[in-house]
Design a protein around this motif. Structure first.
Motif, mmCIF file in Angstrom:
data_model
loop_
_atom_site.group_PDB
_atom_site.id
_atom_site.type_symbol
_atom_site.label_atom_id
_atom_site.label_comp_id
_atom_site.label_asym_id
_atom_site.label_seq_id
_atom_site.Cartn_x
_atom_site.Cartn_y
_atom_site.Cartn_z
ATOM 1 N N GLN A 59 31.639 8.272 60.926
ATOM 2 C CA GLN A 59 31.961 7.357 62.024
ATOM 3 C C GLN A 59 30.684 6.824 62.639
ATOM 4 O O GLN A 59 29.599 7.068 62.118
ATOM 5 C CB GLN A 59 32.934 7.971 63.033
ATOM 6 N N GLY A 60 30.798 6.078 63.751
ATOM 7 C CA GLY A 60 29.635 5.403 64.318
ATOM 8 C C GLY A 60 28.554 6.359 64.811
ATOM 9 O O GLY A 60 27.366 6.161 64.583
ATOM 10 N N ARG A 61 28.977 7.420 65.490
ATOM 11 C CA ARG A 61 27.980 8.361 66.039
ATOM 12 C C ARG A 61 27.246 9.084 64.929
ATOM 13 O O ARG A 61 26.115 9.522 65.116
ATOM 14 C CB ARG A 61 28.659 9.339 67.002
ATOM 15 N N ARG A 115 31.763 -4.049 67.495
ATOM 16 C CA ARG A 115 32.676 -5.185 67.732
ATOM 17 C C ARG A 115 31.989 -6.525 67.447
ATOM 18 O O ARG A 115 32.115 -7.481 68.204
ATOM 19 C CB ARG A 115 33.231 -5.117 69.159
ATOM 20 N N ASP A 148 23.942 -2.362 67.436
ATOM 21 C CA ASP A 148 25.109 -1.474 67.394
ATOM 22 C C ASP A 148 26.301 -2.432 67.296
ATOM 23 O O ASP A 148 26.614 -3.150 68.241
ATOM 24 C CB ASP A 148 25.138 -0.638 68.676
ATOM 25 N N PHE A 187 25.948 2.618 74.392
ATOM 26 C CA PHE A 187 27.230 3.325 74.363
ATOM 27 C C PHE A 187 26.977 4.822 74.605
ATOM 28 O O PHE A 187 25.881 5.311 74.365
ATOM 29 C CB PHE A 187 27.888 3.082 73.006
ATOM 30 N N GLU A 236 24.502 6.911 63.976
ATOM 31 C CA GLU A 236 23.422 7.063 64.969
ATOM 32 C C GLU A 236 22.630 8.337 64.687
ATOM 33 O O GLU A 236 21.393 8.339 64.706
ATOM 34 C CB GLU A 236 24.023 7.154 66.382
ATOM 35 N N LYS A 278 36.453 0.269 64.974
ATOM 36 C CA LYS A 278 36.686 -0.901 65.813
ATOM 37 C C LYS A 278 36.914 -2.102 64.886
ATOM 38 O O LYS A 278 37.970 -2.219 64.293
ATOM 39 C CB LYS A 278 35.502 -1.125 66.762
ATOM 40 N N ASN A 293 29.989 -2.755 75.086
ATOM 41 C CA ASN A 293 31.178 -1.968 75.406
ATOM 42 C C ASN A 293 31.126 -1.464 76.841
ATOM 43 O O ASN A 293 32.037 -1.685 77.638
ATOM 44 C CB ASN A 293 31.243 -0.789 74.411
ATOM 45 N N SER A 323 30.541 1.469 63.963
ATOM 46 C CA SER A 323 31.719 2.307 64.050
ATOM 47 C C SER A 323 32.858 1.494 63.443
ATOM 48 O O SER A 323 33.358 0.563 64.062
ATOM 49 C CB SER A 323 32.027 2.643 65.506
HETATM 50 C C1 LIG Z 1 32.726 3.610 69.333
HETATM 51 C C2 LIG Z 1 31.333 3.203 69.477
HETATM 52 C C3 LIG Z 1 30.289 3.982 68.957
HETATM 53 C C4 LIG Z 1 30.510 5.334 68.318
HETATM 54 O O1 LIG Z 1 31.332 5.262 67.228
HETATM 55 P P1 LIG Z 1 32.357 6.422 66.784
HETATM 56 O O2 LIG Z 1 32.968 5.861 65.559
HETATM 57 O O3 LIG Z 1 33.320 6.628 67.897
HETATM 58 O O4 LIG Z 1 31.546 7.643 66.527
HETATM 59 C C5 LIG Z 1 29.007 3.507 69.105
HETATM 60 N N1 LIG Z 1 28.760 2.346 69.736
HETATM 61 C C6 LIG Z 1 29.733 1.571 70.239
HETATM 62 C C7 LIG Z 1 29.413 0.284 70.921
HETATM 63 C C8 LIG Z 1 31.050 1.978 70.140
HETATM 64 O O5 LIG Z 1 32.019 1.224 70.678
#
Ligand SMILES: *Cc1c(COP(=O)(O)O)cnc(C)c1O
Length: 458
Positions: free
Chosen positions: A99-101, A218, A215, A124, A104, A258, A186, A255
């Motif tokens: 996932q996004g984190r 979206r 990042d 975020f 990171e 989204k 966000n 991520s």
């Molecule tokens: C959701 C989100 C993340 C983290 O992503 P996950 O998939 O929840 O781990 C990082 N940056 C932004 C802007 C996000 O909206």
């Protein structure tokens, strides 16, 4: 007669959701220690906790699920995803993550060290967490307009160039690994960043020889706002705008939950082979081999298809119009919400909604609890609980904005649901004078406390 707008899809599968009784909800939320994250989903009627991984996949995405290739190395689904990311976003190098984190975690392991500063537009929470975990600092350089919910500005997610340059002037270059632009922003309310601002940040960073990272959770919603609000780009297609945006970044974390239109997943897009090699080592350690990185083949294939759908104008129009429909209903009822509306959510201004509850009693969380009790609608606090404590002084950090976020899952709820949400909030608004006290903390974890915090009524 002018034909009204209608969604460019029909529904092929439905999931039952159940209404519940107010007296039960009063008990359930108390048992959950007034933490909305601790509620079982079957106790929620309309779930606006997040738009992350909660959307509906298309028939074409489900078809990809059936034909995904589960090979450990060199999976066909990986190649499909890598090629799609290259075609849409222009990245030569690509690493999947779960996932996004995780993206990171992998990337920052390669580039962030103790004592660093990372300037950007409202990082975020997980991003900030991963920076602070490495004993580095995230510095918010968002424009001031973002912090007043009543100011009309088409690109409230923008970076303030003066604030950014001050960071460059007051820190040594070796301690600034990159500037991070979060699109859309966000934390500031799903607010977009203009292409002009992206270019200006890129130019300033070039002058100081600092790379720009994005990042991009979206990015497609951001592109829609550029098309509809930035005159110069009104005749560009979404994909042309996306291409142009990505010319100005070196590396991006995504991520996929989204704008990937899938339920789980993430990735890193890179232009530097050297950084790709460094990050690959951490990807293998934390996520999995570089051709799956914590994702199944079928999920990678569904994500590739999802990225194609997310960058279509008609999809984005229906998505952003639905969010605006809810926002306009709330404005009609006099409910104070952030304007202009964000891309993925409506943000209710708790300071203006509940003037009798001080910020130190977590007014946005209090409002979230009241909305749940009223209609079984679950939002999420973007305020003092989320802002956490200062890592050095351990004092509460009071953010400028104390918001209740109503995040709208993609392609999931109907306009009737939007009407129901708006009516529930209106009922709370009508009895706002009676709400005179908020919540206090009974227990919290040392970092990212909002997920697990235990509260009681003040
Ligand atoms: C959701 C989100 C993340 C983290 O992503 P996950 O998939 O929840 O781990 C990082 N940056 C932004 C802007 C996000 O909206």
């Amino acid at each position: 007669m002018k034909l009204p707008y209608a969604e460019p899809f029909k529904i092929k599968m439905v999931e039952t959701i159940k209404r519940t009784l107010k007296e039960d909800r009063i008990k359930w939320i108390k048992d959950a220690q007034y933490n909305l994250f601790k509620l079982d989903s079957d106790k929620v009627f309309i779930d606006l906790l997040t738009d992350s991984g909660t959307g509906a996949m298309s028939d074409k995405q489900w078809a990809e699920v059936m034909t995904g290739d589960e090979s450990y190395a060199g999976s066909r689904s990986f190649t499909y995803l890598k090629d799609t990311v290259k075609e849409l976003l222009g990245f030569e190098y690509f690493l999947p993550t779960h996932q996004g984190r995780a993206a990171e975690n992998v990337l920052f392991s390669a580039v962030v060290k103790e004592g660093d500063v990372v300037p950007g537009n409202s990082h975020f929470d997980t991003t900030k967490g991963h920076i602070e975990f490495r004993k580095a600092k995230a510095i918010d350089c968002t424009i001031d307009e973002a912090f007043d919910t009543t100011v009309q500005h088409p690109f409230k997610g923008n970076v303030d160039l003066v604030k950014l340059e001050n960071v460059f002037k007051s820190n040594s270059k070796v301690n600034i690994p990159f500037t991070l632009i979060t699109i859309t922003n966000n934390t500031a309310g799903g607010q977009p960043v203009s292409l002009k601002n992206i270019k200006d940040v890129s130019n300033l960073c070039k002058k100081y020889d600092i790379p720009v990272f994005f990042d991009i959770a979206r990015f497609a919603e951001n592109a829609y706002f550029i098309k509809t609000r930035e005159e110069e780009y009104k005749d560009f297609s979404i994909r042309e705008i996306v291409k142009e945006m990505f010319l100005y970044c070196e590396t991006a974390t995504m991520s996929s939950k989204k704008d990937g239109l899938v339920n789980i997943g993430g990735f890193i897009g890179l232009k530097s082979e050297d950084l790709f090699r460094k990050a690959s080592t951490f990807n293998i350690m934390f996520e999995g081999f570089i051709t799956y990185g914590g994702m199944s083949g079928r999920d990678m294939a569904a994500l590739a298809q999802g990225l194609q759908e997310a960058t279509e104008f008609e999809y984005l129009k229906s998505r952003i119009s639905q969010v605006a429909y809810l926002g306009n209903k709330l404005l009609e009822y006099g409910v104070p919400v952030q304007e202009p509306f964000g891309g993925h959510a409506i943000f209710v201004d708790a300071k203006r909604f509940l003037p009798n509850v001080p910020q130190s009693e977590y007014s946005a969380q209090t409002l979230g609890v009241e909305l749940y009790i009223e209609g079984g609608v679950r939002g999420v606090e973007i305020g003092t609980l989320l802002a956490d404590r200062d890592p050095e002084t351990r004092e509460n950090r009071y953010p400028n904005l104390e918001l209740l976020r109503l995040a709208i899952p993609r392609r999931t709820y109907t306009q009737n649901h939007m009407d129901y949400i708006a009516a529930s909030l209106k009922n709370v608004y009508d009895r706002r004078e009676e709400i005179t006290s908020g919540l206090e903390i009974e227990w919290e974890s040392p970092i990212m406390r909002h997920f697990t915090v235990e509260l009681k009524k003040k």
